[in-house]
Scaffold this motif. Structure first.
Motif, PDB file in Angstrom:
ATOM      1  N   GLU A  16       0.835  -1.213   0.000  1.00 18.15           N
ATOM      2  CA  GLU A  16       0.000   0.000   0.000  1.00 18.15           C
ATOM      3  C   GLU A  16       0.867   1.259   0.000  1.00 18.15           C
ATOM      4  O   GLU A  16       0.504   2.263  -0.602  1.00 18.15           O
ATOM      5  N   HIS A  17       1.996   1.198   0.681  1.00 16.47           N
ATOM      6  CA  HIS A  17       2.900   2.350   0.768  1.00 16.47           C
ATOM      7  C   HIS A  17       3.998   2.297  -0.289  1.00 16.47           C
ATOM      8  O   HIS A  17       4.951   3.086  -0.235  1.00 16.47           O
ATOM      9  N   GLU A  18       3.855   1.339  -1.222  1.00  7.57           N
ATOM     10  CA  GLU A  18       4.796   1.185  -2.331  1.00  7.57           C
ATOM     11  C   GLU A  18       6.235   0.961  -1.868  1.00  7.57           C
ATOM     12  O   GLU A  18       7.183   1.438  -2.475  1.00  7.57           O
ATOM     13  N   LEU A  19       6.376   0.234  -0.772  1.00  7.48           N
ATOM     14  CA  LEU A  19       7.706  -0.093  -0.262  1.00  7.48           C
ATOM     15  C   LEU A  19       8.173  -1.459  -0.753  1.00  7.48           C
ATOM     16  O   LEU A  19       9.360  -1.754  -0.717  1.00  7.48           O
ATOM     17  N   VAL A  20       7.230  -2.296  -1.183  1.00  3.29           N
ATOM     18  CA  VAL A  20       7.549  -3.578  -1.804  1.00  3.29           C
ATOM     19  C   VAL A  20       6.694  -3.727  -3.056  1.00  3.29           C
ATOM     20  O   VAL A  20       5.641  -3.098  -3.192  1.00  3.29           O
ATOM     21  N   SER A  21       7.168  -4.554  -3.956  1.00  2.00           N
ATOM     22  CA  SER A  21       6.395  -4.892  -5.147  1.00  2.00           C
ATOM     23  C   SER A  21       6.431  -6.410  -5.297  1.00  2.00           C
ATOM     24  O   SER A  21       7.258  -7.087  -4.684  1.00  2.00           O
ATOM     25  N   ASP A  22       5.503  -6.920  -6.088  1.00  2.36           N
ATOM     26  CA  ASP A  22       5.472  -8.366  -6.287  1.00  2.36           C
ATOM     27  C   ASP A  22       5.478  -8.689  -7.768  1.00  2.36           C
ATOM     28  O   ASP A  22       5.165  -7.852  -8.604  1.00  2.36           O
ATOM     29  N   GLN A  23       5.893  -9.886  -8.048  1.00  2.00           N
ATOM     30  CA  GLN A  23       5.804 -10.413  -9.402  1.00  2.00           C
ATOM     31  C   GLN A  23       5.498 -11.900  -9.310  1.00  2.00           C
ATOM     32  O   GLN A  23       5.823 -12.539  -8.303  1.00  2.00           O
ATOM     33  N   THR A  24       4.859 -12.394 -10.323  1.00  5.41           N
ATOM     34  CA  THR A  24       4.485 -13.804 -10.342  1.00  5.41           C
ATOM     35  C   THR A  24       5.658 -14.626 -10.835  1.00  5.41           C
ATOM     36  O   THR A  24       6.300 -14.284 -11.827  1.00  5.41           O
ATOM     37  N   SER A  25       5.917 -15.700 -10.132  1.00  6.67           N
ATOM     38  CA  SER A  25       6.987 -16.612 -10.485  1.00  6.67           C
ATOM     39  C   SER A  25       6.364 -17.979 -10.772  1.00  6.67           C
ATOM     40  O   SER A  25       5.320 -18.319 -10.209  1.00  6.67           O
ATOM     41  N   VAL A  26       6.995 -18.745 -11.630  1.00  5.61           N
ATOM     42  CA  VAL A  26       6.485 -20.060 -11.976  1.00  5.61           C
ATOM     43  C   VAL A  26       7.481 -21.103 -11.495  1.00  5.61           C
ATOM     44  O   VAL A  26       8.663 -21.057 -11.840  1.00  5.61           O
ATOM     45  N   ALA A  27       6.989 -22.040 -10.672  1.00  2.00           N
ATOM     46  CA  ALA A  27       7.840 -23.117 -10.163  1.00  2.00           C
ATOM     47  C   ALA A  27       8.058 -24.156 -11.260  1.00  2.00           C
ATOM     48  O   ALA A  27       7.354 -24.165 -12.283  1.00  2.00           O
ATOM     49  N   GLU A  28       9.012 -25.045 -11.043  1.00  2.00           N
ATOM     50  CA  GLU A  28       9.307 -26.100 -12.014  1.00  2.00           C
ATOM     51  C   GLU A  28       8.105 -26.986 -12.287  1.00  2.00           C
ATOM     52  O   GLU A  28       7.944 -27.499 -13.383  1.00  2.00           O
ATOM     53  N   ASP A  29       7.244 -27.160 -11.273  1.00  2.00           N
ATOM     54  CA  ASP A  29       6.061 -28.007 -11.444  1.00  2.00           C
ATOM     55  C   ASP A  29       4.898 -27.263 -12.108  1.00  2.00           C
ATOM     56  O   ASP A  29       3.814 -27.811 -12.283  1.00  2.00           O
ATOM     57  N   GLY A  30       5.120 -25.987 -12.486  1.00  2.00           N
ATOM     58  CA  GLY A  30       4.095 -25.213 -13.172  1.00  2.00           C
ATOM     59  C   GLY A  30       3.217 -24.375 -12.265  1.00  2.00           C
ATOM     60  O   GLY A  30       2.405 -23.580 -12.740  1.00  2.00           O
ATOM     61  N   ASN A  31       3.353 -24.534 -10.949  1.00  2.00           N
ATOM     62  CA  ASN A  31       2.570 -23.716 -10.021  1.00  2.00           C
ATOM     63  C   ASN A  31       3.045 -22.262 -10.062  1.00  2.00           C
ATOM     64  O   ASN A  31       4.228 -21.997 -10.210  1.00  2.00           O
ATOM     65  N   HIS A  32       2.092 -21.355  -9.894  1.00  2.00           N
ATOM     66  CA  HIS A  32       2.389 -19.932  -9.876  1.00  2.00           C
ATOM     67  C   HIS A  32       2.341 -19.425  -8.440  1.00  2.00           C
ATOM     68  O   HIS A  32       1.492 -19.845  -7.669  1.00  2.00           O
ATOM     69  N   TYR A  33       3.259 -18.521  -8.109  1.00  2.00           N
ATOM     70  CA  TYR A  33       3.258 -17.890  -6.797  1.00  2.00           C
ATOM     71  C   TYR A  33       3.911 -16.523  -6.909  1.00  2.00           C
ATOM     72  O   TYR A  33       4.600 -16.236  -7.880  1.00  2.00           O
ATOM     73  N   LYS A  34       3.652 -15.680  -5.930  1.00  2.00           N
ATOM     74  CA  LYS A  34       4.214 -14.332  -5.936  1.00  2.00           C
ATOM     75  C   LYS A  34       5.511 -14.295  -5.140  1.00  2.00           C
ATOM     76  O   LYS A  34       5.634 -14.952  -4.114  1.00  2.00           O
ATOM     77  N   VAL A  35       6.447 -13.511  -5.639  1.00  2.00           N
ATOM     78  CA  VAL A  35       7.650 -13.192  -4.877  1.00  2.00           C
ATOM     79  C   VAL A  35       7.658 -11.687  -4.679  1.00  2.00           C
ATOM     80  O   VAL A  35       7.196 -10.926  -5.530  1.00  2.00           O
ATOM     81  N   TYR A  36       8.157 -11.278  -3.539  1.00  2.00           N
ATOM     82  CA  TYR A  36       8.143  -9.869  -3.148  1.00  2.00           C
ATOM     83  C   TYR A  36       9.565  -9.356  -3.058  1.00  2.00           C
ATOM     84  O   TYR A  36      10.477 -10.091  -2.682  1.00  2.00           O
ATOM     85  N   GLU A  37       9.737  -8.084  -3.418  1.00  2.00           N
ATOM     86  CA  GLU A  37      11.053  -7.462  -3.309  1.00  2.00           C
ATOM     87  C   GLU A  37      10.908  -6.010  -2.907  1.00  2.00           C
ATOM     88  O   GLU A  37       9.854  -5.392  -3.096  1.00  2.00           O
ATOM     89  N   SER A  38      11.967  -5.484  -2.348  1.00  2.00           N
ATOM     90  CA  SER A  38      11.987  -4.086  -1.933  1.00  2.00           C
ATOM     91  C   SER A  38      11.817  -3.197  -3.151  1.00  2.00           C
ATOM     92  O   SER A  38      12.339  -3.485  -4.222  1.00  2.00           O
ATOM     93  N   ASN A  39      11.109  -2.114  -2.972  1.00  2.00           N
ATOM     94  CA  ASN A  39      10.788  -1.225  -4.074  1.00  2.00           C
ATOM     95  C   ASN A  39      11.501   0.128  -3.955  1.00  2.00           C
ATOM     96  O   ASN A  39      11.111   1.088  -4.588  1.00  2.00           O
ATOM     97  N   PHE A  40      12.522   0.198  -3.101  1.00  2.00           N
ATOM     98  CA  PHE A  40      13.233   1.457  -2.925  1.00  2.00           C
ATOM     99  C   PHE A  40      14.658   1.194  -2.480  1.00  2.00           C
ATOM    100  O   PHE A  40      15.002   0.106  -2.055  1.00  2.00           O
ATOM    101  N   GLU A  41      15.480   2.222  -2.616  1.00  2.10           N
ATOM    102  CA  GLU A  41      16.887   2.128  -2.247  1.00  2.10           C
ATOM    103  C   GLU A  41      17.139   2.595  -0.823  1.00  2.10           C
ATOM    104  O   GLU A  41      17.856   1.968  -0.071  1.00  2.10           O
TER     105      GLU A  41
END
Length: 116
Positions: free
Chosen positions: A56-81
């Motif tokens: 909500e405060h734009e401090l992290v962002s997410d992206q969808t990742s695909v596992a080897e078995d084809g399942n989808h899940y989100k990974v989160y990362e810092s959105n600022f320096e």
């Protein structure tokens, strides 16, 4: 970050110990909520609540990742320096510095100039 958002909300967010732990963990490398839960020894609902607030405060962002078995899940990362919090004339000011790709930053600047 939304400039109209009360500064107290941002300060409350980064003042929360669990939110800081989640933020520190995703600053090192992108992680899923499950990885964060295991690494930080926090319940999954606690991790998701903190991620939601941080997004909500734009401090992290997410992206969808695909596992080897084809399942989808989100990974989160810092959105600022970095963040700078200043107290000036009895008023807090928060500045969040984001690392942006230089060509993207130039394109945005060019677009902004052309709109005026």
């Amino acid at each position: 970050m939304d400039e109209k958002r009360p500064i107290e909300e941002v300060l409350d967010t980064i003042g929360d110990q669990h939110a800081r732990e989640v933020l520190a963990a995703v600053s090192q490398s992108p992680k899923s909520a499950k990885q964060l839960s295991e690494e930080l020894e926090l319940s999954l609902p606690t991790v998701y609540r903190r991620l939601e607030i941080l997004e909500e405060h734009e401090l992290v962002s997410d992206q969808t990742s695909v596992a080897e078995d084809g399942n989808h899940y989100k990974v989160y990362e810092s959105n600022f320096e970095s963040t700078v919090i200043r107290l000036e004339d009895d008023e807090y000011q928060v500045r969040i510095y984001r690392s942006e790709n230089l060509p993207d930053r130039f394109s945005q600047l060019w677009d902004d100039l052309n709109l005026e």
